[in-house]
Design a protein around this motif. Sequence first.
Motif, PDB file in Angstrom:
ATOM      1  N   LYS A   1       0.830  -1.208   0.000  1.00 15.32           N
ATOM      2  CA  LYS A   1       0.000   0.000   0.000  1.00 15.32           C
ATOM      3  C   LYS A   1       0.866   1.259   0.000  1.00 15.32           C
ATOM      4  N   ARG A   2       1.963   1.210   0.712  1.00 16.47           N
ATOM      5  CA  ARG A   2       2.870   2.365   0.762  1.00 16.47           C
ATOM      6  C   ARG A   2       3.440   2.640  -0.633  1.00 16.47           C
ATOM      7  N   PHE A   3       3.846   1.585  -1.331  1.00 17.85           N
ATOM      8  CA  PHE A   3       4.373   1.767  -2.680  1.00 17.85           C
ATOM      9  C   PHE A   3       3.287   2.215  -3.656  1.00 17.85           C
ATOM     10  N   LEU A   4       2.061   1.752  -3.463  1.00 15.90           N
ATOM     11  CA  LEU A   4       0.958   2.245  -4.297  1.00 15.90           C
ATOM     12  C   LEU A   4       0.754   3.738  -4.063  1.00 15.90           C
ATOM     13  N   GLY A   5       0.907   4.168  -2.819  1.00 19.27           N
ATOM     14  CA  GLY A   5       0.826   5.597  -2.510  1.00 19.27           C
ATOM     15  C   GLY A   5       1.902   6.384  -3.240  1.00 19.27           C
ATOM     16  N   TYR A   6       3.116   5.825  -3.301  1.00 18.15           N
ATOM     17  CA  TYR A   6       4.186   6.481  -4.061  1.00 18.15           C
ATOM     18  C   TYR A   6       3.810   6.596  -5.539  1.00 18.15           C
ATOM     19  N   SER A   7       3.186   5.537  -6.054  1.00 16.19           N
ATOM     20  CA  SER A   7       2.763   5.549  -7.455  1.00 16.19           C
ATOM     21  C   SER A   7       1.730   6.635  -7.716  1.00 16.19           C
ATOM     22  N   ILE A   8       0.797   6.771  -6.797  1.00 17.71           N
ATOM     23  CA  ILE A   8      -0.223   7.818  -6.936  1.00 17.71           C
ATOM     24  C   ILE A   8       0.438   9.192  -6.931  1.00 17.71           C
ATOM     25  N   ARG A   9       1.363   9.396  -6.022  1.00 15.39           N
ATOM     26  CA  ARG A   9       2.053  10.689  -5.961  1.00 15.39           C
ATOM     27  C   ARG A   9       2.837  10.963  -7.246  1.00 15.39           C
ATOM     28  N   SER A  10       3.432   9.936  -7.813  1.00 13.76           N
ATOM     29  CA  SER A  10       4.154  10.113  -9.077  1.00 13.76           C
ATOM     30  C   SER A  10       3.201  10.475 -10.209  1.00 13.76           C
ATOM     31  N   ALA A  11       2.035   9.852 -10.232  1.00  6.38           N
ATOM     32  CA  ALA A  11       1.036  10.184 -11.259  1.00  6.38           C
ATOM     33  C   ALA A  11       0.571  11.634 -11.106  1.00  6.38           C
ATOM     34  N   ILE A  12       0.391  12.069  -9.877  1.00  5.55           N
ATOM     35  CA  ILE A  12      -0.012  13.456  -9.639  1.00  5.55           C
ATOM     36  C   ILE A  12       1.118  14.407 -10.039  1.00  5.55           C
ATOM     37  N   GLU A  13       2.359  13.973  -9.869  1.00  5.12           N
ATOM     38  CA  GLU A  13       3.502  14.770 -10.334  1.00  5.12           C
ATOM     39  C   GLU A  13       3.454  14.939 -11.851  1.00  5.12           C
ATOM     40  N   VAL A  14       3.111  13.872 -12.561  1.00  4.93           N
ATOM     41  CA  VAL A  14       2.979  13.971 -14.013  1.00  4.93           C
ATOM     42  C   VAL A  14       1.909  15.001 -14.364  1.00  4.93           C
ATOM     43  N   VAL A  15       0.770  14.938 -13.694  1.00  7.39           N
ATOM     44  CA  VAL A  15      -0.309  15.883 -13.962  1.00  7.39           C
ATOM     45  C   VAL A  15       0.151  17.316 -13.695  1.00  7.39           C
TER      46      VAL A  15
ATOM     47  N   GLU B   1      -3.757  22.056 -25.960  1.00  5.55           N
ATOM     48  CA  GLU B   1      -4.961  21.743 -25.185  1.00  5.55           C
ATOM     49  C   GLU B   1      -5.448  20.324 -25.422  1.00  5.55           C
ATOM     50  N   ASP B   2      -5.416  19.859 -26.657  1.00  2.84           N
ATOM     51  CA  ASP B   2      -5.882  18.496 -26.955  1.00  2.84           C
ATOM     52  C   ASP B   2      -5.016  17.442 -26.274  1.00  2.84           C
ATOM     53  N   ASP B   3      -3.694  17.589 -26.374  1.00  4.95           N
ATOM     54  CA  ASP B   3      -2.796  16.639 -25.727  1.00  4.95           C
ATOM     55  C   ASP B   3      -2.939  16.712 -24.208  1.00  4.95           C
ATOM     56  N   PHE B   4      -3.050  17.921 -23.679  1.00  5.21           N
ATOM     57  CA  PHE B   4      -3.235  18.077 -22.235  1.00  5.21           C
ATOM     58  C   PHE B   4      -4.488  17.335 -21.777  1.00  5.21           C
ATOM     59  N   SER B   5      -5.598  17.572 -22.458  1.00  3.52           N
ATOM     60  CA  SER B   5      -6.857  16.935 -22.061  1.00  3.52           C
ATOM     61  C   SER B   5      -6.779  15.420 -22.127  1.00  3.52           C
ATOM     62  N   ARG B   6      -6.194  14.913 -23.198  1.00  4.42           N
ATOM     63  CA  ARG B   6      -6.061  13.456 -23.376  1.00  4.42           C
ATOM     64  C   ARG B   6      -5.192  12.851 -22.273  1.00  4.42           C
ATOM     65  N   LEU B   7      -4.058  13.464 -22.027  1.00  4.37           N
ATOM     66  CA  LEU B   7      -3.148  12.940 -21.005  1.00  4.37           C
ATOM     67  C   LEU B   7      -3.709  13.116 -19.601  1.00  4.37           C
ATOM     68  N   TYR B   8      -4.352  14.245 -19.347  1.00  2.00           N
ATOM     69  CA  TYR B   8      -4.953  14.479 -18.036  1.00  2.00           C
ATOM     70  C   TYR B   8      -5.987  13.397 -17.728  1.00  2.00           C
ATOM     71  N   LYS B   9      -6.849  13.108 -18.686  1.00  2.00           N
ATOM     72  CA  LYS B   9      -7.884  12.083 -18.491  1.00  2.00           C
ATOM     73  C   LYS B   9      -7.254  10.707 -18.256  1.00  2.00           C
ATOM     74  N   ALA B  10      -6.197  10.411 -18.991  1.00  2.00           N
ATOM     75  CA  ALA B  10      -5.526   9.116 -18.820  1.00  2.00           C
ATOM     76  C   ALA B  10      -4.935   8.999 -17.413  1.00  2.00           C
ATOM     77  N   TYR B  11      -4.277  10.043 -16.947  1.00  2.00           N
ATOM     78  CA  TYR B  11      -3.666   9.991 -15.617  1.00  2.00           C
ATOM     79  C   TYR B  11      -4.705  10.072 -14.511  1.00  2.00           C
ATOM     80  N   GLU B  12      -5.797  10.777 -14.762  1.00  2.00           N
ATOM     81  CA  GLU B  12      -6.880  10.797 -13.787  1.00  2.00           C
ATOM     82  C   GLU B  12      -7.430   9.380 -13.599  1.00  2.00           C
ATOM     83  N   GLY B  13      -7.639   8.674 -14.698  1.00  2.00           N
ATOM     84  CA  GLY B  13      -8.109   7.293 -14.629  1.00  2.00           C
ATOM     85  C   GLY B  13      -7.100   6.381 -13.953  1.00  2.00           C
ATOM     86  N   LEU B  14      -5.824   6.602 -14.234  1.00  2.00           N
ATOM     87  CA  LEU B  14      -4.779   5.799 -13.609  1.00  2.00           C
ATOM     88  C   LEU B  14      -4.763   5.987 -12.095  1.00  2.00           C
TER      89      LEU B  14
END
Length: 82
Positions: A30-44, A58-71
């Motif tokens: 769970k701790r490592f999953l938390g690190y993964s979440i923080r890394s995904a938020i860093e990408v965002v 804007e198109d690339d931002f929206s596409r990538l934002y949605k992908a990372y939000e889902g992740l």
Amino acid sequence: MLSSQIQRAADSIALNIAEGSTGQSTPEFKRFLGYSIRSAIEVVSCLYLGKKRNIINEDDFSRLYKAYEGLVINIQALKNSI
């Protein structure tokens, strides 16, 4: 450079999940999953910076934002399920 920071953070997502899943205790995983979440938020956060600096359109931002939000949602669901 922002692109290399995005790459490192994106790589860190998968690497932390892999490291945490290999024979670790449930709390440790769970701790490592938390690190993964923080890394995904860093990408965002980097995506927002790229958009602000007109590096990401804007198109690339929206596409990538949605992908990372889902992740993030999926990793959090996994973390909550164990």
